[in-house]
Design a protein around this motif. Structure first.
Motif, PDB file in Angstrom:
ATOM      1  N   UNK A  67     -27.726 -13.228   5.092  1.00 52.15           N
ATOM      2  CA  UNK A  67     -26.487 -13.421   5.855  1.00 52.15           C
ATOM      3  C   UNK A  67     -25.383 -12.440   5.463  1.00 52.15           C
ATOM      4  N   UNK A  68     -25.651 -11.521   4.547  1.00 52.95           N
ATOM      5  CA  UNK A  68     -24.639 -10.542   4.140  1.00 52.95           C
ATOM      6  C   UNK A  68     -24.597 -10.385   2.634  1.00 52.95           C
ATOM      7  N   UNK A  69     -23.457  -9.929   2.146  1.00 56.36           N
ATOM      8  CA  UNK A  69     -23.278  -9.697   0.724  1.00 56.36           C
ATOM      9  C   UNK A  69     -22.601 -10.887   0.072  1.00 56.36           C
TER      10      UNK A  69
END
Length: 108
Positions: A67-69
């Protein structure tokens, strides 16, 4: 975030996520010798003072997820540092930094 007498609060206003590459550097010439020796996921964060006159960049470890960082659990959106640890910001950027800070935080 407690602030000591010789410290001032700084607030995160910009983030960059990616891999930090670590290279071997010749200490005498400052030329790259070999590398990258290591790469690690990280966030590079720009912190500024309330008046937008001083800033510093701090790197935090991060993890890349689907979902991202995701930042390291130690990540802080506001930190305290001594003015000597910060860099002066060019006068033409003071207002834009103040505006970004006011948009993200409830500070007077």
């Amino acid at each position: 975030m407690p602030v000591g007498d010789d410290e001032q609060p700084l607030y995160a206003i910009q983030f960059r996520a990616g891999l930090l590459l670590e290279w071997e550097v010749n200490q005498r010439t400052e030329a790259l010798v070999a590398g990258p020796r290591r790469e690690r996921p990280a966030l590079r964060v720009l912190y500024v003072t309330r008046d937008g006159r001083q800033a510093m960049v701090r790197e935090w470890d991060a993890e890349r997820t689907a979902s991202g960082w995701r930042p390291d659990p130690e990540f802080a959106s506001s930190i305290a540092r001594a003015p000597a640890d910060c860099d002066d910001v060019d006068a033409e950027n003071h207002e834009s930094y103040r505006a970004l800070l006011e948009k993200r935080y409830d500070v007077a």
